[in-house]
Design a protein around this motif. Structure first.
Motif, PDB file in Angstrom:
ATOM      1  N   THR A  92       0.829  -1.132  -0.234  1.00 45.58           N
ATOM      2  CA  THR A  92      -0.064  -0.037   0.002  1.00 45.58           C
ATOM      3  C   THR A  92       0.804   1.384   0.010  1.00 45.58           C
ATOM      4  O   THR A  92       0.624   2.176  -0.819  1.00 45.58           O
ATOM      5  N   PRO A  93       1.847   1.516   1.003  1.00 48.36           N
ATOM      6  CA  PRO A  93       2.704   2.626   0.894  1.00 48.36           C
ATOM      7  C   PRO A  93       3.432   2.742  -0.513  1.00 48.36           C
ATOM      8  O   PRO A  93       3.506   3.781  -1.007  1.00 48.36           O
ATOM      9  N   VAL A  94       3.884   1.863  -1.063  1.00 47.02           N
ATOM     10  CA  VAL A  94       4.673   1.769  -2.433  1.00 47.02           C
ATOM     11  C   VAL A  94       3.705   1.963  -3.335  1.00 47.02           C
ATOM     12  O   VAL A  94       4.042   3.027  -4.226  1.00 47.02           O
ATOM     13  N   ASP A  95       2.598   1.630  -3.443  1.00 48.90           N
ATOM     14  CA  ASP A  95       1.495   2.046  -4.330  1.00 48.90           C
ATOM     15  C   ASP A  95       0.962   3.509  -4.297  1.00 48.90           C
ATOM     16  O   ASP A  95       1.031   4.115  -5.407  1.00 48.90           O
ATOM     17  N   ARG A  96       1.056   3.820  -3.010  1.00 46.27           N
ATOM     18  CA  ARG A  96       0.591   5.227  -2.909  1.00 46.27           C
ATOM     19  C   ARG A  96       1.717   6.351  -3.309  1.00 46.27           C
ATOM     20  O   ARG A  96       1.706   7.462  -4.111  1.00 46.27           O
ATOM     21  N   ARG A 107       1.384  11.229 -10.387  1.00 47.53           N
ATOM     22  CA  ARG A 107       0.529  12.370 -10.842  1.00 47.53           C
ATOM     23  C   ARG A 107       1.064  13.679 -10.441  1.00 47.53           C
ATOM     24  O   ARG A 107       0.223  14.936 -10.455  1.00 47.53           O
ATOM     25  N   LEU A 108       2.287  13.928 -10.268  1.00 50.68           N
ATOM     26  CA  LEU A 108       2.671  15.216  -9.793  1.00 50.68           C
ATOM     27  C   LEU A 108       2.434  16.559 -10.671  1.00 50.68           C
ATOM     28  O   LEU A 108       2.387  17.422 -10.242  1.00 50.68           O
ATOM     29  N   ASP A 109       2.460  16.105 -12.072  1.00 44.82           N
ATOM     30  CA  ASP A 109       2.321  17.073 -12.955  1.00 44.82           C
ATOM     31  C   ASP A 109       0.588  17.446 -13.193  1.00 44.82           C
ATOM     32  O   ASP A 109       0.447  18.369 -13.966  1.00 44.82           O
ATOM     33  N   ASP A 110      -0.052  16.621 -12.385  1.00 47.53           N
ATOM     34  CA  ASP A 110      -1.465  16.846 -12.938  1.00 47.53           C
ATOM     35  C   ASP A 110      -1.872  18.020 -12.368  1.00 47.53           C
ATOM     36  O   ASP A 110      -1.409  18.482 -11.294  1.00 47.53           O
ATOM     37  N   GLU A 111      -2.897  18.725 -12.952  1.00 45.04           N
ATOM     38  CA  GLU A 111      -3.428  20.111 -12.420  1.00 45.04           C
ATOM     39  C   GLU A 111      -4.228  19.559 -11.160  1.00 45.04           C
ATOM     40  O   GLU A 111      -5.283  18.977 -11.043  1.00 45.04           O
ATOM     41  N   GLU A 112      -3.983  20.501 -10.247  1.00 48.53           N
ATOM     42  CA  GLU A 112      -4.937  20.479  -8.932  1.00 48.53           C
ATOM     43  C   GLU A 112      -6.575  20.985  -9.184  1.00 48.53           C
ATOM     44  O   GLU A 112      -6.815  21.818  -9.837  1.00 48.53           O
ATOM     45  N   ASP A 113      -7.150  20.116  -8.551  1.00 50.51           N
ATOM     46  CA  ASP A 113      -8.627  20.648  -8.633  1.00 50.51           C
ATOM     47  C   ASP A 113      -8.942  21.783  -7.923  1.00 50.51           C
ATOM     48  O   ASP A 113      -8.549  21.760  -6.760  1.00 50.51           O
ATOM     49  N   ASP A 114      -9.481  22.739  -8.151  1.00 47.34           N
ATOM     50  CA  ASP A 114      -9.778  24.017  -7.615  1.00 47.34           C
ATOM     51  C   ASP A 114     -11.225  23.990  -6.770  1.00 47.34           C
ATOM     52  O   ASP A 114     -12.145  23.413  -7.275  1.00 47.34           O
ATOM     53  N   TRP A 164       1.571   9.095  -6.462  1.00 48.22           N
ATOM     54  CA  TRP A 164       1.995  10.301  -6.348  1.00 48.22           C
ATOM     55  C   TRP A 164       2.943  10.685  -7.162  1.00 48.22           C
ATOM     56  O   TRP A 164       2.903  11.767  -7.804  1.00 48.22           O
ATOM     57  N   LEU A 165       3.981   9.952  -7.314  1.00 50.27           N
ATOM     58  CA  LEU A 165       4.908  10.533  -8.300  1.00 50.27           C
ATOM     59  C   LEU A 165       4.342  10.572  -9.712  1.00 50.27           C
ATOM     60  O   LEU A 165       4.757  11.381 -10.346  1.00 50.27           O
TER      61      LEU A 165
END
Length: 59
Positions: free
Chosen positions: A41-45, A52-59, A49-50
């Motif tokens: 689980t932590p490795v998958d998280r 999706r680093l460049d994904d635009e954050e939802d506002d 995370w890595l």
């Protein structure tokens, strides 16, 4: 510094000058989880995370 940062610091000190591909990293993460399934689980998280680093954050 957190206790867990010691491993990160060792990685940076010992292998920081190396260049690796994300394919290589993914393989090492899979290998680690195969050997240590309790960390799946932590490795998958971390991998998610890595990825999706460049994904635009939802506002």
């Amino acid at each position: 510094m957190y206790f867990t940062d010691r491993g990160i610091e060792e990685l940076a000190d010992r292998r920081g000058a190396e260049a690796v591909s994300l394919e290589w990293l993914a393989g090492r993460l899979r290998e680690f989880v195969d050997l240590n399934p309790e960390f799946e689980t932590p490795v998958d998280r971390l991998a998610t995370w890595l990825a999706r680093l460049d994904d635009e954050e939802d506002d």
